[in-house]
Design a protein around this motif. Sequence first.
Motif, short mmCIF file in Angstrom:
data_model
loop_
_atom_site.label_atom_id
_atom_site.label_comp_id
_atom_site.label_asym_id
_atom_site.label_seq_id
_atom_site.Cartn_x
_atom_site.Cartn_y
_atom_site.Cartn_z
N SER A 1 18.59 -6.81 2.34
CA SER A 1 18.31 -6.56 0.93
C SER A 1 16.81 -6.68 0.68
CB SER A 1 19.07 -7.56 0.06
OG SER A 1 20.45 -7.35 0.14
N VAL A 2 16.27 -5.65 0.05
CA VAL A 2 14.86 -5.65 -0.33
C VAL A 2 14.76 -4.98 -1.69
CG1 VAL A 2 13.88 -5.60 1.98
CG2 VAL A 2 14.53 -3.47 0.90
N ASP A 3 13.69 -5.20 -2.42
CA ASP A 3 13.60 -4.55 -3.71
C ASP A 3 12.81 -3.25 -3.61
OD1 ASP A 3 10.84 -5.09 -4.00
OD2 ASP A 3 11.25 -7.05 -4.86
N LEU A 4 12.97 -2.41 -4.64
CA LEU A 4 12.38 -1.07 -4.64
C LEU A 4 10.86 -1.14 -4.61
CD1 LEU A 4 13.22 1.89 -4.74
CD2 LEU A 4 13.14 1.76 -7.24
N PHE A 5 10.31 -2.12 -5.31
CA PHE A 5 8.85 -2.30 -5.29
C PHE A 5 8.35 -2.51 -3.86
CE2 PHE A 5 5.43 -5.52 -5.08
CZ PHE A 5 4.39 -4.78 -5.63
N GLN A 6 9.06 -3.35 -3.12
CA GLN A 6 8.65 -3.64 -1.74
C GLN A 6 8.74 -2.38 -0.87
OE1 GLN A 6 10.79 -6.87 0.08
NE2 GLN A 6 10.14 -6.32 2.14
N LEU A 7 9.81 -1.61 -1.04
CA LEU A 7 9.98 -0.40 -0.23
C LEU A 7 8.88 0.62 -0.52
CD1 LEU A 7 13.84 0.17 -0.40
CD2 LEU A 7 12.50 -0.66 1.53
N GLU A 8 8.59 0.84 -1.80
CA GLU A 8 7.54 1.82 -2.15
C GLU A 8 6.17 1.34 -1.69
OE1 GLU A 8 7.88 4.74 -2.93
OE2 GLU A 8 9.41 5.13 -4.45
N THR A 9 5.95 0.04 -1.73
CA THR A 9 4.68 -0.50 -1.24
C THR A 9 4.55 -0.29 0.27
OG1 THR A 9 4.64 -2.18 -2.99
CG2 THR A 9 3.28 -2.59 -1.04
N GLN A 10 5.66 -0.48 1.00
CA GLN A 10 5.63 -0.25 2.44
C GLN A 10 5.38 1.23 2.76
OE1 GLN A 10 9.31 -2.96 3.31
NE2 GLN A 10 8.26 -2.69 5.24
N LEU A 11 5.99 2.12 1.96
CA LEU A 11 5.75 3.55 2.18
C LEU A 11 4.29 3.89 1.91
CD1 LEU A 11 6.87 6.31 2.93
CD2 LEU A 11 7.43 6.66 0.50
N THR A 12 3.71 3.28 0.87
CA THR A 12 2.28 3.48 0.58
C THR A 12 1.44 3.10 1.79
OG1 THR A 12 2.66 2.97 -1.76
CG2 THR A 12 0.39 2.85 -0.95
N ASP A 13 1.72 1.95 2.39
CA ASP A 13 0.98 1.49 3.56
C ASP A 13 1.15 2.45 4.74
OD1 ASP A 13 0.18 -0.68 2.09
OD2 ASP A 13 1.70 -2.04 2.92
N HIS A 14 2.38 2.91 4.95
CA HIS A 14 2.64 3.87 6.04
C HIS A 14 1.81 5.14 5.85
CE1 HIS A 14 5.77 1.73 8.09
NE2 HIS A 14 6.65 1.81 7.11
N ALA B 1 0.28 8.89 -0.82
CA ALA B 1 0.26 7.42 -0.84
C ALA B 1 -0.01 6.91 -2.26
CB ALA B 1 -0.80 6.90 0.12
N GLU B 2 -0.90 7.59 -2.99
CA GLU B 2 -1.19 7.19 -4.36
C GLU B 2 0.06 7.33 -5.24
OE1 GLU B 2 -4.45 9.60 -5.52
OE2 GLU B 2 -5.92 8.53 -4.28
N LYS B 3 0.83 8.38 -5.00
CA LYS B 3 2.06 8.57 -5.77
C LYS B 3 3.07 7.47 -5.44
CE LYS B 3 1.64 13.55 -6.46
NZ LYS B 3 2.26 14.88 -6.23
N ALA B 4 3.15 7.10 -4.16
CA ALA B 4 4.06 6.02 -3.77
C ALA B 4 3.64 4.70 -4.42
CB ALA B 4 4.10 5.89 -2.25
N ALA B 5 2.33 4.46 -4.47
CA ALA B 5 1.84 3.23 -5.10
C ALA B 5 2.18 3.22 -6.59
CB ALA B 5 0.32 3.13 -4.89
N LEU B 6 2.09 4.38 -7.23
CA LEU B 6 2.44 4.47 -8.64
C LEU B 6 3.93 4.21 -8.84
CD1 LEU B 6 1.62 5.08 -11.54
CD2 LEU B 6 1.99 7.51 -11.05
N ARG B 7 4.76 4.75 -7.95
CA ARG B 7 6.20 4.49 -8.06
C ARG B 7 6.49 3.00 -7.86
NH1 ARG B 7 6.43 9.06 -4.69
NH2 ARG B 7 7.07 7.77 -2.91
N ALA B 8 5.73 2.35 -6.97
CA ALA B 8 5.92 0.92 -6.75
C ALA B 8 5.62 0.14 -8.03
CB ALA B 8 5.02 0.45 -5.61
N GLU C 1 5.78 1.26 -11.06
CA GLU C 1 6.82 1.56 -12.05
C GLU C 1 8.11 0.80 -11.73
OE1 GLU C 1 6.72 5.76 -11.60
OE2 GLU C 1 5.30 6.06 -13.23
N ALA C 2 8.40 0.66 -10.44
CA ALA C 2 9.59 -0.11 -10.05
C ALA C 2 9.44 -1.56 -10.46
CB ALA C 2 9.81 0.00 -8.53
N LYS C 3 8.23 -2.09 -10.32
CA LYS C 3 7.99 -3.49 -10.68
C LYS C 3 8.17 -3.69 -12.19
CE LYS C 3 5.01 -7.27 -9.25
NZ LYS C 3 3.79 -7.63 -8.49
N ALA D 1 12.73 0.29 7.02
CA ALA D 1 11.46 0.13 6.31
C ALA D 1 10.26 0.21 7.25
CB ALA D 1 11.45 -1.21 5.57
N GLU D 2 10.47 -0.04 8.54
CA GLU D 2 9.36 0.00 9.50
C GLU D 2 9.08 1.42 10.00
OE1 GLU D 2 11.81 -2.55 9.79
OE2 GLU D 2 10.34 -3.61 8.53
#
Length: 279
Positions: free
Chosen positions: A167-180, A199-206, A208-210, A228-229
Amino acid sequence: MNHREPWMLNSMDELLAQAKAMEQEAIAGYHKLAERMRQAKRPDLTAVFEALIREEEGHLGNVESWMENSTFAAQLVQPPSEPMFDDEGAAFVAPELLDAYRAFAVAVRNEERAFVFWTYVAAHAASNEIRHAAEKMAREELGHVATLRRERRRAFHDLREKRELQSVDLFQLETQLTDHLNRLARQVGPEEHALHSLAEKAALRAKEAKKESLGNNESVADLPEGTAERPLALAEWLLDFYLNRAESEDDESTRRHAQSCAADLVSTIYRMNGLSGTG
């Protein structure tokens, strides 16, 4: 010789001809695969490809109805020069190595390519009429993506053994995608700007999820271990999440936001599929 990109369509006649050709090409491709599976005595996969044929024939019927209700002049249109359908080697791989999941995966990626194509048409439209029509086609393709991804997911669950879920939250997943995406951008040259933009769009989604913009920021389950990895697997999972949310959400603004997130992720997946080693 003056080369023109395939998505640069200058008239509604060209747009309708392109749309019809793309559907006919997909139908022909699935017919070949269905016949091969029939000859190989794989009735399970024959049925899968026949279902895909019916789906594409429905899409073709919609385009032909549009033609009938327009001033379409077929004799004025040059046929598209570049093929769009890709069976990804399914016509050559040994039938015993194919399964329903892979069949639907081929269909999903073709619909995703079609979605990206129509977004390019809209971005380079020569008129508002063409832009609006291309945007309509893109919305329809996104709907096709959602339908086929459901079928692919059903096939996947039929195949896979039960895995340990985390279990992980959506903010964490979008943040990991941003890093990837930022990491991938640093590794490649020509794609660097596009990947940073995604990546900027993923960060924005993160963000918004928060803020719980989707009305749901509790832990998200049913995430297979290790997803997630792996950047491509993570983007695929997130796309499924937003498509599911768009279908189940009653609030119109939230549904539109989820659809917008899904559209961004289709573009992200398309871009990453053009790279090697994205996982």
